[in-house]
Scaffold this motif. Sequence first.
Motif, short mmCIF file in Angstrom:
data_model
loop_
_atom_site.label_atom_id
_atom_site.label_comp_id
_atom_site.label_asym_id
_atom_site.label_seq_id
_atom_site.Cartn_x
_atom_site.Cartn_y
_atom_site.Cartn_z
N ALA A 114 0.83 -1.21 0.00
CA ALA A 114 0.00 0.00 0.00
C ALA A 114 0.86 1.25 0.00
N THR A 115 1.96 1.24 0.73
CA THR A 115 2.87 2.39 0.76
C THR A 115 3.50 2.61 -0.61
N ILE A 116 3.93 1.54 -1.25
CA ILE A 116 4.52 1.68 -2.58
C ILE A 116 3.50 2.27 -3.55
N TRP A 117 2.27 1.77 -3.53
CA TRP A 117 1.24 2.31 -4.43
C TRP A 117 0.94 3.76 -4.10
N ARG A 118 0.94 4.14 -2.82
CA ARG A 118 0.72 5.54 -2.43
C ARG A 118 1.85 6.41 -2.99
N TRP A 119 3.10 5.95 -2.89
CA TRP A 119 4.23 6.69 -3.44
C TRP A 119 4.10 6.86 -4.95
N GLY B 33 3.66 10.40 -7.03
CA GLY B 33 4.78 10.72 -7.92
C GLY B 33 6.16 10.61 -7.30
N SER B 34 6.26 10.05 -6.10
CA SER B 34 7.57 9.96 -5.46
C SER B 34 8.28 8.63 -5.71
N PHE B 35 7.63 7.68 -6.35
CA PHE B 35 8.22 6.38 -6.66
C PHE B 35 8.03 6.13 -8.16
N PRO B 36 8.95 5.42 -8.79
CA PRO B 36 8.83 5.16 -10.23
C PRO B 36 7.49 4.49 -10.58
N LYS B 37 6.97 4.84 -11.73
CA LYS B 37 5.72 4.25 -12.20
C LYS B 37 5.99 2.84 -12.73
N ARG C 190 17.68 3.74 -8.74
CA ARG C 190 17.90 5.20 -8.74
C ARG C 190 17.11 5.86 -7.62
N PHE C 191 15.86 5.43 -7.42
CA PHE C 191 15.04 5.95 -6.33
C PHE C 191 15.76 5.75 -5.00
#
Length: 66
Positions: A24-29, A33-37, A55-56
């Motif tokens: 859930a945290t990854i999907w929220r990021w 826009g703070s985590f790669p799509k 890179r992230f």
Amino acid sequence: MKTIRINELATVNGKAGKLPVSPATIWRWVKNGSFPKPFKLGTHVTVWDVAAVNRFLADRADAGGK
């Protein structure tokens, strides 16, 4: 291109992932826009580019985790 799935990225049910956060945290990021799509390989297969994830992580390490 090397890819990684959510079950390898996130920590779930005591199984450590690459990141110490829930799916859930990854999907929220991703949403903010703070985590790669991610991208779809198929109807039920979503993956991330490992180089983008690395890179992230490097950017976060360089910023002192802030």
